[in-house]
Structure formats: structure tokens, C-alpha cells
Design a protein around this motif. Structure first.
Motif, PDB file in Angstrom:
ATOM      1  N   TYR A  33       0.840  -1.199   0.000  1.00  0.00           N
ATOM      2  CA  TYR A  33       0.000   0.000   0.000  1.00  0.00           C
ATOM      3  C   TYR A  33       0.872   1.246   0.000  1.00  0.00           C
ATOM      4  O   TYR A  33       1.953   1.258   0.586  1.00  0.00           O
ATOM      5  N   TYR A  35       0.375   5.301   1.202  1.00  0.00           N
ATOM      6  CA  TYR A  35      -0.421   6.301   1.894  1.00  0.00           C
ATOM      7  C   TYR A  35       0.372   7.605   1.889  1.00  0.00           C
ATOM      8  O   TYR A  35       1.581   7.610   1.680  1.00  0.00           O
ATOM      9  N   ARG A  37       0.473  11.675   4.004  1.00  0.00           N
ATOM     10  CA  ARG A  37      -0.104  12.690   4.871  1.00  0.00           C
ATOM     11  C   ARG A  37       0.451  14.035   4.433  1.00  0.00           C
ATOM     12  O   ARG A  37       1.663  14.265   4.518  1.00  0.00           O
ATOM     13  N   GLU A  42      -4.940  14.262   7.611  1.00  0.00           N
ATOM     14  CA  GLU A  42      -4.852  12.884   8.078  1.00  0.00           C
ATOM     15  C   GLU A  42      -4.102  12.013   7.064  1.00  0.00           C
ATOM     16  O   GLU A  42      -3.964  12.382   5.902  1.00  0.00           O
ATOM     17  N   ILE A  43      -3.654  10.885   7.522  1.00  0.00           N
ATOM     18  CA  ILE A  43      -3.018   9.920   6.620  1.00  0.00           C
ATOM     19  C   ILE A  43      -4.097   9.376   5.682  1.00  0.00           C
ATOM     20  O   ILE A  43      -5.132   8.890   6.127  1.00  0.00           O
ATOM     21  N   PHE A  45      -5.107   7.004   2.203  1.00  0.00           N
ATOM     22  CA  PHE A  45      -4.792   5.895   1.309  1.00  0.00           C
ATOM     23  C   PHE A  45      -4.607   6.398  -0.113  1.00  0.00           C
ATOM     24  O   PHE A  45      -5.372   7.248  -0.588  1.00  0.00           O
ATOM     25  N   PHE A  91       3.969   7.221   2.928  1.00  0.00           N
ATOM     26  CA  PHE A  91       4.220   5.959   3.629  1.00  0.00           C
ATOM     27  C   PHE A  91       3.896   4.775   2.724  1.00  0.00           C
ATOM     28  O   PHE A  91       2.944   4.803   1.950  1.00  0.00           O
ATOM     29  N   PHE A 104       4.431  -0.727   8.348  1.00  0.00           N
ATOM     30  CA  PHE A 104       4.712   0.517   7.643  1.00  0.00           C
ATOM     31  C   PHE A 104       6.205   0.800   7.595  1.00  0.00           C
ATOM     32  O   PHE A 104       6.955   0.461   8.525  1.00  0.00           O
TER      33      PHE A 104
END
Lengths: 113, 113
Positions: A33, A35, A37, A42-43, A45, A91, A104
């Protein structure tokens, strides 16, 4: 067992330039994945790979972002051309074989000036 | 996906027990409750997951009332190194699922000496 590694840890580029972020998941993890921020948010997807296939890319903000995972191992996320609003921490995460826990990486801090 | 509400920040002192409560009024039947911890300059790290009642592991306990509309993460005898952001996530990303994670704003826990 090595964890999820991301490279570079920091990147500062000028608006309009291209940057490529890399993620090496834990060996054997099929699910990968991305991600991010952005400042003060917010973090969120971005997308999900299962092996080399894109399972879900609904979080990709626009077509300036291109993610690949050739061979189903490491993944790259390219931003071209970068804009100021792309600044943030990106991330990468991978899921273990039993899909029990997401691991992560430390993230790549991208600054577009 | 169920929306979560957490306190923005909390302060505690070393050696105390810390309880962080998360509200998730519209949690669905299939949803699990998962907590992640994030230290500065690192990616989120899985702490604990539960569906109902109480779950305990070597790091924390998770208390979930019968109506499941809230949950409380309990950290026993915190130390300075527990200073981090704690995220409450609600979704059908139970073990065995490979669904994406949805992060909220998290709770910044600061442990004071």
C-alpha cells in the motif's frame, strides 16, 4: 527479518520536477500500500497492490502520480510534474502472509518548493 | 467506513495508566476496532485489534462495551517512550482481510517525567 524500507527518507525538489519514491516491502508480502499525509491533514490511502497488480487506486489524487510494482517486489511512486501541494510524508505498508498486520515503512518526506 | 472521534491530545505522567477513548457511533456489524501507534518520523505501528469485550496483549488492553459504539485503549504504566500519536481505526479490516486502512486525526499522547 527486514522491515519495510523506503527511499529516500527526505526529498526536496522544485515545482515541475520529477521525483520517484521507492518502497521495498517485507519479503513475501503480496499486499503493498501507499499512503500519504499532507501538512495538517490525516493519513490518506493512495493505492493498493496485490503482487504486481493494482487492486485499488481510488486514492490517487491525479494523473501526475504513477505507481508501479514490476515483478511484484518493490514498488515505485513517481510524481511528475510535482506541485507544491504534493508536499507531505509518503508511507508504504505491506501486509503479512496471513493478512493480520500492516507493517509501515518510515516514510519519505517530500518537500516541493 | 465508520467515522471515529478521539481527543486531539492527552498528557500523562510516567508510571500512570493512560486510557484513550474513541467514539465510533456508526460502527457496522462487520467492523473491527484497531489501534495504531506512531512515533515522530516513523510509520504507524499496529498495537491491538478487537471486535468486542476485552483484548489484551503485551503492549495494551482494548475495552469494547457491548454496544461497540466506543472503545478504550489502555496503556499500563506509561513511560516517556510512549509519547506518540495513537490512532483508532474502524473498518472491516479484520485479520484475514487486506482492505485499506482509514486513519483519523489521532490522539497525541505526551508523557511527562
Amino acid at each position: 527479518e527486514a522491515g519495510v524500507t523506503q527511499f529516500p527518507s527526505h526529498s526536496v525538489i522544485e515545482k515541475g520536477q520529477t521525483v520517484t519514491l521507492r518502497c521495498d516491502p517485507i519479503s513475501g508480502h503480496d499486499n503493498l500500500y501507499w499512503y500519504r499525509r499532507v501538512m495538517g491533514k490525516e493519513i490518506k490511502f493512495l493505492l493498493h497492490f496485490v503482487k504486481e497488480s493494482k487492486q485499488d487506486e481510488s486514492g490517487m489524487p491525479n494523473n501526475r502520480f504513477l505507481a508501479e510494482r514490476t515483478g511484484g517486489t518493490y514498488s515505485t511512486l513517481k510524481v511528475q510534474p510535482a506541485e507544491l501541494e504534493d508536499s507531505g510524508v509518503y508511507f508504504c505498508a505491506s501486509l503479512d502472509r496471513m493478512n493480520t498486520e500492516a507493517f509501515f515503512g518510515q516514510g519519505t518526506r517530500l518537500t516541493v518548493v | 467506513l465508520a467515522k471515529t472521534t478521539q481527543p486531539i491530545s492527552m498528557d500523562s505522567y510516567e508510571g500512570q495508566e493512560v486510557n484513550i477513548t474513541c467514539s465510533h457511533n456508526n460502527i457496522a456489524t462487520n467492523d473491527y476496532i484497531t489501534w495504531y501507534q506512531q512515533f515522530p518520523s516513523q510509520g504507524p505501528r499496529f498495537i491491538i485489534q478487537g471486535y468486542k469485550t476485552k483484548v489484551t496483549n503485551e503492549v495494551a488492553s482494548l475495552f469494547i462495551p457491548a454496544d461497540r459504539k466506543s472503545s478504550t485503549l489502555s496503556l499500563p504504566r506509561v513511560s516517556l517512550s510512549d509519547t506518540a500519536v495513537y490512532y483508532c481505526l474502524v473498518g472491516d479490516d479484520a485479520r484475514g482481510s487486506a482492505r485499506q486502512l482509514t486513519f483519523g486525526s489521532g490522539t497525541q499522547l505526551t508523557v511527562l517525567p
